[in-house]
Scaffold this motif. Structure first.
Motif, PDB file in Angstrom:
ATOM      1  N   PRO A  38       0.799  -1.235   0.000  1.00  0.00           N
ATOM      2  CA  PRO A  38       0.000   0.000   0.000  1.00  0.00           C
ATOM      3  C   PRO A  38       0.830   1.283   0.000  1.00  0.00           C
ATOM      4  CG  PRO A  38      -0.868  -1.564   1.594  1.00  0.00           C
ATOM      5  CD  PRO A  38       0.420  -2.144   1.066  1.00  0.00           C
ATOM      6  N   ARG A  39       2.032   1.263   0.578  1.00  0.00           N
ATOM      7  CA  ARG A  39       2.891   2.444   0.568  1.00  0.00           C
ATOM      8  C   ARG A  39       3.305   2.825  -0.848  1.00  0.00           C
ATOM      9  NH1 ARG A  39       7.867   0.651   3.983  1.00  0.00           N
ATOM     10  NH2 ARG A  39       7.489  -1.163   2.680  1.00  0.00           N
ATOM     11  N   LEU A  40       3.239   1.879  -1.778  1.00  0.00           N
ATOM     12  CA  LEU A  40       3.710   2.101  -3.139  1.00  0.00           C
ATOM     13  C   LEU A  40       2.568   2.313  -4.129  1.00  0.00           C
ATOM     14  CD1 LEU A  40       6.559  -0.580  -3.300  1.00  0.00           C
ATOM     15  CD2 LEU A  40       6.667   1.782  -2.497  1.00  0.00           C
ATOM     16  N   SER A  41       1.360   2.492  -3.638  1.00  0.00           N
ATOM     17  CA  SER A  41       0.208   2.640  -4.538  1.00  0.00           C
ATOM     18  C   SER A  41       0.372   3.824  -5.492  1.00  0.00           C
ATOM     19  CB  SER A  41      -1.091   2.770  -3.744  1.00  0.00           C
ATOM     20  OG  SER A  41      -1.072   3.955  -2.963  1.00  0.00           O
ATOM     21  N   GLY A  42       1.112   4.835  -5.104  1.00  0.00           N
ATOM     22  CA  GLY A  42       1.351   5.985  -5.967  1.00  0.00           C
ATOM     23  C   GLY A  42       2.223   5.680  -7.168  1.00  0.00           C
ATOM     24  N   LEU A  43       2.825   4.493  -7.205  1.00  0.00           N
ATOM     25  CA  LEU A  43       3.695   4.116  -8.321  1.00  0.00           C
ATOM     26  C   LEU A  43       2.962   3.318  -9.394  1.00  0.00           C
ATOM     27  CD1 LEU A  43       6.931   2.991  -6.417  1.00  0.00           C
ATOM     28  CD2 LEU A  43       6.457   5.199  -7.489  1.00  0.00           C
ATOM     29  N   SER A  44       1.650   3.171  -9.266  1.00  0.00           N
ATOM     30  CA  SER A  44       0.907   2.299 -10.175  1.00  0.00           C
ATOM     31  C   SER A  44       0.922   2.774 -11.627  1.00  0.00           C
ATOM     32  CB  SER A  44      -0.534   2.130  -9.691  1.00  0.00           C
ATOM     33  OG  SER A  44      -1.176   3.391  -9.663  1.00  0.00           O
ATOM     34  N   ALA A  45       1.162   4.046 -11.869  1.00  0.00           N
ATOM     35  CA  ALA A  45       1.208   4.563 -13.237  1.00  0.00           C
ATOM     36  C   ALA A  45       2.458   5.409 -13.439  1.00  0.00           C
ATOM     37  CB  ALA A  45      -0.036   5.406 -13.510  1.00  0.00           C
ATOM     38  N   GLY A  46       2.851   5.550 -14.696  1.00  0.00           N
ATOM     39  CA  GLY A  46       3.984   6.412 -15.028  1.00  0.00           C
ATOM     40  C   GLY A  46       3.761   7.824 -14.516  1.00  0.00           C
ATOM     41  N   GLY A  47       4.779   8.426 -13.957  1.00  0.00           N
ATOM     42  CA  GLY A  47       4.672   9.752 -13.363  1.00  0.00           C
ATOM     43  C   GLY A  47       4.343   9.708 -11.882  1.00  0.00           C
ATOM     44  N   GLY A  48       4.093   8.507 -11.341  1.00  0.00           N
ATOM     45  CA  GLY A  48       3.772   8.370  -9.925  1.00  0.00           C
ATOM     46  C   GLY A  48       4.997   8.518  -9.044  1.00  0.00           C
ATOM     47  N   VAL A  49       4.773   9.039  -7.847  1.00  0.00           N
ATOM     48  CA  VAL A  49       5.863   9.283  -6.898  1.00  0.00           C
ATOM     49  C   VAL A  49       5.409   8.867  -5.505  1.00  0.00           C
ATOM     50  CG1 VAL A  49       7.415  11.015  -5.909  1.00  0.00           C
ATOM     51  CG2 VAL A  49       6.514  11.338  -8.201  1.00  0.00           C
ATOM     52  N   VAL A  50       6.329   8.267  -4.726  1.00  0.00           N
ATOM     53  CA  VAL A  50       6.070   8.013  -3.315  1.00  0.00           C
ATOM     54  C   VAL A  50       7.305   8.396  -2.513  1.00  0.00           C
ATOM     55  CG1 VAL A  50       4.354   6.179  -3.680  1.00  0.00           C
ATOM     56  CG2 VAL A  50       6.754   5.583  -3.428  1.00  0.00           C
ATOM     57  N   LEU A  51       7.086   8.796  -1.282  1.00  0.00           N
ATOM     58  CA  LEU A  51       8.158   9.118  -0.346  1.00  0.00           C
ATOM     59  C   LEU A  51       8.172   8.020   0.718  1.00  0.00           C
ATOM     60  CD1 LEU A  51       7.409  12.930   0.061  1.00  0.00           C
ATOM     61  CD2 LEU A  51       8.921  11.823  -1.596  1.00  0.00           C
ATOM     62  N   ILE A  52       9.344   7.469   0.984  1.00  0.00           N
ATOM     63  CA  ILE A  52       9.503   6.385   1.953  1.00  0.00           C
ATOM     64  C   ILE A  52      10.456   6.851   3.049  1.00  0.00           C
ATOM     65  CG2 ILE A  52      10.276   4.004   2.304  1.00  0.00           C
ATOM     66  CD1 ILE A  52       7.853   4.094   0.514  1.00  0.00           C
ATOM     67  N   SER A  53      10.012   6.758   4.291  1.00  0.00           N
ATOM     68  CA  SER A  53      10.852   7.158   5.431  1.00  0.00           C
ATOM     69  C   SER A  53      11.715   5.998   5.905  1.00  0.00           C
ATOM     70  CB  SER A  53       9.958   7.615   6.585  1.00  0.00           C
ATOM     71  OG  SER A  53       9.197   8.722   6.201  1.00  0.00           O
ATOM     72  N   GLY A  54      12.790   6.343   6.609  1.00  0.00           N
ATOM     73  CA  GLY A  54      13.611   5.342   7.273  1.00  0.00           C
ATOM     74  C   GLY A  54      14.752   4.768   6.457  1.00  0.00           C
ATOM     75  N   TYR A  55      15.011   5.306   5.284  1.00  0.00           N
ATOM     76  CA  TYR A  55      16.108   4.820   4.444  1.00  0.00           C
ATOM     77  C   TYR A  55      16.932   6.010   3.980  1.00  0.00           C
ATOM     78  CZ  TYR A  55      13.545   0.450   4.321  1.00  0.00           C
ATOM     79  OH  TYR A  55      12.899  -0.702   4.689  1.00  0.00           O
ATOM     80  N   GLY A  56      18.216   5.767   3.716  1.00  0.00           N
ATOM     81  CA  GLY A  56      19.101   6.837   3.275  1.00  0.00           C
ATOM     82  C   GLY A  56      19.333   7.851   4.378  1.00  0.00           C
ATOM     83  N   ILE A  57      19.655   9.076   3.989  1.00  0.00           N
ATOM     84  CA  ILE A  57      19.904  10.156   4.944  1.00  0.00           C
ATOM     85  C   ILE A  57      18.592  10.751   5.436  1.00  0.00           C
ATOM     86  CG2 ILE A  57      20.940  12.445   5.262  1.00  0.00           C
ATOM     87  CD1 ILE A  57      23.044  10.303   5.012  1.00  0.00           C
ATOM     88  N   ALA A  58      17.666  11.044   4.503  1.00  0.00           N
ATOM     89  CA  ALA A  58      16.416  11.725   4.868  1.00  0.00           C
ATOM     90  C   ALA A  58      15.175  11.029   4.301  1.00  0.00           C
ATOM     91  CB  ALA A  58      16.465  13.171   4.388  1.00  0.00           C
ATOM     92  N   GLY A  59      15.325   9.772   3.904  1.00  0.00           N
ATOM     93  CA  GLY A  59      14.224   9.038   3.294  1.00  0.00           C
ATOM     94  C   GLY A  59      14.457   8.880   1.804  1.00  0.00           C
ATOM     95  N   LEU A  60      13.549   8.175   1.147  1.00  0.00           N
ATOM     96  CA  LEU A  60      13.668   7.908  -0.280  1.00  0.00           C
ATOM     97  C   LEU A  60      12.539   8.560  -1.065  1.00  0.00           C
ATOM     98  CD1 LEU A  60      14.378   4.053  -0.309  1.00  0.00           C
ATOM     99  CD2 LEU A  60      16.041   5.903  -0.539  1.00  0.00           C
ATOM    100  N   ILE A  61      12.839   8.897  -2.311  1.00  0.00           N
ATOM    101  CA  ILE A  61      11.846   9.290  -3.296  1.00  0.00           C
ATOM    102  C   ILE A  61      11.875   8.184  -4.343  1.00  0.00           C
ATOM    103  CG2 ILE A  61      11.151  10.965  -5.038  1.00  0.00           C
ATOM    104  CD1 ILE A  61      13.141  12.926  -3.574  1.00  0.00           C
ATOM    105  N   LEU A  62      10.754   7.531  -4.565  1.00  0.00           N
ATOM    106  CA  LEU A  62      10.647   6.549  -5.639  1.00  0.00           C
ATOM    107  C   LEU A  62       9.777   7.161  -6.725  1.00  0.00           C
ATOM    108  CD1 LEU A  62      10.012   3.290  -3.584  1.00  0.00           C
ATOM    109  CD2 LEU A  62      12.177   4.272  -4.310  1.00  0.00           C
ATOM    110  N   TYR A  63      10.264   7.139  -7.949  1.00  0.00           N
ATOM    111  CA  TYR A  63       9.587   7.785  -9.063  1.00  0.00           C
ATOM    112  C   TYR A  63       9.391   6.781 -10.191  1.00  0.00           C
ATOM    113  CZ  TYR A  63       8.906  11.119 -12.935  1.00  0.00           C
ATOM    114  OH  TYR A  63       8.425  11.810 -14.015  1.00  0.00           O
TER     115      TYR A  63
END
Length: 137
Positions: A38-63
């Motif tokens: 469910p955290r990745l539901s924003g990635l279902s189509a091209g152009g979708g973006v989600v922000l994920i906390s707890g990884y990297g320095i300040a979180g992740l952006i998945l595009y």
């Protein structure tokens, strides 16, 4: 022959004195999740973006790029990264903004599109296999 070795050593010495092309510190990133998460539901189509906390320095952006591929960036702004300012998603879903400096970055390639930032966001490797996404460095 000694002159050639001396010149090569000097060239190596001076080439290592330039600016670092990636000012964001390296930290281990190993994110893995099914694309049905469910955290990745924003990635279902091209152009979708989600922000994920707890990884990297300040979180992740998945595009999810319009061509179907994926990109991943650290949310830590490359402008004064020691401040660990996390970029925020802009309403157009094409850019992110550093709320501390006003720098704007493109999600297409992480590059800065508005100063004062001059370095791109830190990018990570993305692999998608068997309906799972893997992000690592």
């Amino acid at each position: 022959m000694k002159l050639i070795y001396a010149l090569a050593a000097i060239a190596v010495l001076f080439s290592s004195c330039g600016k670092n092309s990636d000012p964001i510190p390296n930290v281990a990133v190993n994110f893995e999740a099914p694309l049905t998460d469910p955290r990745l539901s924003g990635l279902s189509a091209g152009g979708g973006v989600v922000l994920i906390s707890g990884y990297g320095i300040a979180g992740l952006i998945l595009y999810h790029e319009p061509d179907g591929s994926y990109a991943a960036y650290d949310r830590c702004s490359s402008y004064k990264p020691e401040n660990k300012c996390a970029v925020t998603l802009d309403s157009d879903h094409l850019t992110v903004t550093d709320p501390c400096s006003g720098s704007v970055f493109s999600l297409a390639d992480g590059s800065p599109v508005k100063a004062p930032a001059t370095y791109s966001l830190k990018s990570y490797y993305v692999t998608v296999a068997n309906y799972e996404i893997f992000v690592s460095n």
